[in-house]
Design a protein around this motif. Structure first.
Motif, PDB file in Angstrom:
ATOM      1  N   ASN A  61     -32.507 -11.254 -32.655  1.00 30.83           N
ATOM      2  CA  ASN A  61     -31.087 -11.555 -32.453  1.00 30.83           C
ATOM      3  C   ASN A  61     -30.951 -12.291 -31.122  1.00 30.83           C
ATOM      4  N   ALA A  62     -31.265 -13.579 -31.151  1.00 33.74           N
ATOM      5  CA  ALA A  62     -31.320 -14.360 -29.911  1.00 33.74           C
ATOM      6  C   ALA A  62     -29.968 -14.427 -29.217  1.00 33.74           C
ATOM      7  N   ARG A  63     -28.911 -14.539 -29.991  1.00 32.13           N
ATOM      8  CA  ARG A  63     -27.586 -14.646 -29.398  1.00 32.13           C
ATOM      9  C   ARG A  63     -27.259 -13.436 -28.534  1.00 32.13           C
ATOM     10  N   ARG A  64     -27.481 -12.237 -29.089  1.00 31.87           N
ATOM     11  CA  ARG A  64     -27.158 -11.016 -28.353  1.00 31.87           C
ATOM     12  C   ARG A  64     -28.090 -10.831 -27.156  1.00 31.87           C
ATOM     13  N   ALA A  65     -29.372 -11.099 -27.344  1.00 30.00           N
ATOM     14  CA  ALA A  65     -30.333 -10.914 -26.255  1.00 30.00           C
ATOM     15  C   ALA A  65     -30.027 -11.841 -25.086  1.00 30.00           C
ATOM     16  N   LEU A  66     -29.682 -13.088 -25.369  1.00 33.33           N
ATOM     17  CA  LEU A  66     -29.423 -14.046 -24.293  1.00 33.33           C
ATOM     18  C   LEU A  66     -28.093 -13.791 -23.607  1.00 33.33           C
ATOM     19  N   GLU A  67     -27.225 -13.000 -24.223  1.00 26.07           N
ATOM     20  CA  GLU A  67     -25.968 -12.634 -23.564  1.00 26.07           C
ATOM     21  C   GLU A  67     -26.190 -11.663 -22.416  1.00 26.07           C
ATOM     22  N   VAL A  68     -27.224 -10.816 -22.505  1.00 29.54           N
ATOM     23  CA  VAL A  68     -27.452  -9.802 -21.473  1.00 29.54           C
ATOM     24  C   VAL A  68     -28.630 -10.151 -20.570  1.00 29.54           C
ATOM     25  N   ALA A  69     -29.503 -11.059 -21.001  1.00 29.50           N
ATOM     26  CA  ALA A  69     -30.721 -11.358 -20.248  1.00 29.50           C
ATOM     27  C   ALA A  69     -30.437 -12.271 -19.063  1.00 29.50           C
ATOM     28  N   ASP A  70     -31.307 -12.184 -18.073  1.00 32.25           N
ATOM     29  CA  ASP A  70     -31.283 -13.111 -16.944  1.00 32.25           C
ATOM     30  C   ASP A  70     -32.093 -14.363 -17.254  1.00 32.25           C
ATOM     31  N   ARG A  71     -33.196 -14.163 -17.968  1.00 32.40           N
ATOM     32  CA  ARG A  71     -34.033 -15.291 -18.352  1.00 32.40           C
ATOM     33  C   ARG A  71     -34.710 -14.985 -19.672  1.00 32.40           C
ATOM     34  N   GLY A  72     -35.320 -16.006 -20.268  1.00 29.77           N
ATOM     35  CA  GLY A  72     -35.927 -15.790 -21.567  1.00 29.77           C
ATOM     36  C   GLY A  72     -37.127 -16.675 -21.813  1.00 29.77           C
ATOM     37  N   TYR A  73     -37.927 -16.245 -22.770  1.00 30.18           N
ATOM     38  CA  TYR A  73     -39.087 -17.001 -23.249  1.00 30.18           C
ATOM     39  C   TYR A  73     -39.000 -17.082 -24.763  1.00 30.18           C
ATOM     40  N   ILE A  74     -39.448 -18.198 -25.312  1.00 35.26           N
ATOM     41  CA  ILE A  74     -39.491 -18.359 -26.757  1.00 35.26           C
ATOM     42  C   ILE A  74     -40.934 -18.575 -27.185  1.00 35.26           C
ATOM     43  N   MET A  75     -41.373 -17.757 -28.151  1.00 36.03           N
ATOM     44  CA  MET A  75     -42.737 -17.803 -28.651  1.00 36.03           C
ATOM     45  C   MET A  75     -42.796 -18.460 -30.016  1.00 36.03           C
ATOM     46  N   GLU A  76     -43.846 -19.205 -30.246  1.00 32.35           N
ATOM     47  CA  GLU A  76     -44.208 -19.683 -31.580  1.00 32.35           C
ATOM     48  C   GLU A  76     -45.722 -19.698 -31.656  1.00 32.35           C
ATOM     49  N   GLN A  77     -46.258 -19.145 -32.718  1.00 33.98           N
ATOM     50  CA  GLN A  77     -47.687 -19.195 -33.002  1.00 33.98           C
ATOM     51  C   GLN A  77     -48.529 -18.678 -31.835  1.00 33.98           C
ATOM     52  N   GLY A  78     -48.062 -17.591 -31.217  1.00 37.90           N
ATOM     53  CA  GLY A  78     -48.876 -16.914 -30.225  1.00 37.90           C
ATOM     54  C   GLY A  78     -48.846 -17.482 -28.824  1.00 37.90           C
ATOM     55  N   ARG A  79     -47.916 -18.392 -28.548  1.00 39.86           N
ATOM     56  CA  ARG A  79     -47.823 -18.909 -27.185  1.00 39.86           C
ATOM     57  C   ARG A  79     -46.376 -19.238 -26.844  1.00 39.86           C
ATOM     58  N   ILE A  80     -46.108 -19.397 -25.574  1.00 39.04           N
ATOM     59  CA  ILE A  80     -44.759 -19.721 -25.114  1.00 39.04           C
ATOM     60  C   ILE A  80     -44.510 -21.210 -25.275  1.00 39.04           C
ATOM     61  N   VAL A  81     -43.386 -21.554 -25.917  1.00 41.58           N
ATOM     62  CA  VAL A  81     -43.037 -22.965 -26.090  1.00 41.58           C
ATOM     63  C   VAL A  81     -41.830 -23.376 -25.264  1.00 41.58           C
ATOM     64  N   LEU A  82     -41.002 -22.419 -24.882  1.00 36.84           N
ATOM     65  CA  LEU A  82     -39.852 -22.702 -24.020  1.00 36.84           C
ATOM     66  C   LEU A  82     -39.624 -21.525 -23.093  1.00 36.84           C
ATOM     67  N   GLU A  83     -39.177 -21.795 -21.895  1.00 34.96           N
ATOM     68  CA  GLU A  83     -38.771 -20.739 -20.997  1.00 34.96           C
ATOM     69  C   GLU A  83     -37.650 -21.269 -20.110  1.00 34.96           C
TER      70      GLU A  83
END
Length: 280
Positions: free
Chosen positions: A217-239
């Motif tokens: 639930n990216a929408r809810r998580a990003l509402e409370v988080a200070d920062r975030g990472y996005i994973m695809e295929q076992g590695r970070i693709v965005l931060e």
């Protein structure tokens, strides 16, 4: 601006800013000696912040939490390269119980409360590394007054939302420096999801608790988080910061359902999408 992790040097996590609580540096995880799940993953959790780890099914999010918490050996997995550092200590090969004593608590996906025990007994079980639990119980009951009212009820009869509160409360009984949550919104109605994330934000703001939350639930998580990472295929693709990720057009389309064609998508469903080619 949010950026691909590939833009960083290989030692980015090791060079993370001072004040960090958790750092994964180029971590590789293999199951059964052959199945490569994490592929040089690096991320950093600053002390006192909420960090969201987002991604589609099978991206490796839960494996990341197991690598941090020391649960990989129970599933025939192992960290085969890289390092995990917690509060300045290399814990890559540390046993899971010792990591709890160092200040880590994990709420696993699916809650996993002890269904045959009462709420009070579940909470006491979470304090096995501590000697005095009265103050900790008071804190949990203060944050979750519903649990206080039902403290003698058997956990198996609780609703999904109540069990999630209990799972978080039980994790707090270990007095963690870092609370890790694996899909806390799973199977919950929208209002309960909002309530659970409200508790997470309060714990961070009022207790200074550092939180690493894995969520779809990216929408809810990003509402409370200070920062975030996005994973695809076992590695970070965005931060990036939560605000940056909320405004990123790729995140909007694939995780927030705000793309031009509407509807939430998965990279698995879009084989030749130009942004995916740029990321992967």
């Amino acid at each position: 601006m949010s950026q691909s992790i590939d833009a960083h040097s290989a030692g980015a996590a090791a060079a993370a800013p001072a004040g960090g609580l958790l750092a994964l540096n180029n971590v590789e995880v293999i199951y059964d000696d052959v199945i490569l799940v994490l592929r040089g993953l690096s991320l950093f959790v600053p002390d006192g912040e909420i960090v969201a780890l987002l991604g589609s099914n099978g991206a490796g999010k839960s494996t990341t939490l197991k690598a941090v918490s020391g649960l990989l050996p129970s599933e025939r997995g192992a960290v085969t390269d890289g390092s995990v550092t917690f509060a300045g200590t290399d814990i890559t090969t540390m046993d899971a119980p010792d990591r709890v004593r160092e200040g880590m608590s994990l709420c696993m996906e699916g809650r996993h409360v002890f269904e045959h025990l009462t709420i009070a007994e579940n909470l006491t079980a979470g304090a096995y590394t501590q000697k005095n639990t009265a103050d900790d119980l008071d804190l949990v009951y203060e944050f979750f007054p519903k649990l206080a009212d039902m403290r003698n009820r058997v956990a198996g009869y609780l609703s999904g939302g109540e069990q999630q509160m209990l799972a978080i409360g039980r994790a707090l009984m270990a007095r963690p420096k870092l609370l890790m949550l694996d899909e806390p919104s799973l199977g919950l109605a929208p209002l309960l999801v909002q309530e659970i994330f409200g508790y997470i934000k309060r714990l961070n703001q009022e207790q200074g608790l550092t939180v690493l939350v894995v969520e779809q639930n990216a929408r809810r998580a990003l509402e409370v988080a200070d920062r975030g990472y996005i994973m695809e295929q076992g590695r970070i693709v965005l931060e990036g910061s939560a605000a940056e990720l909320r405004e990123n057009p790729d995140v909007k389309e694939f995780y927030l359902g705000l793309g031009e064609e509407g509807g939430r998508k998965s990279y698995r469903d879009v084989k030749h999408y130009r942004r995916r080619k740029r990321w992967l």
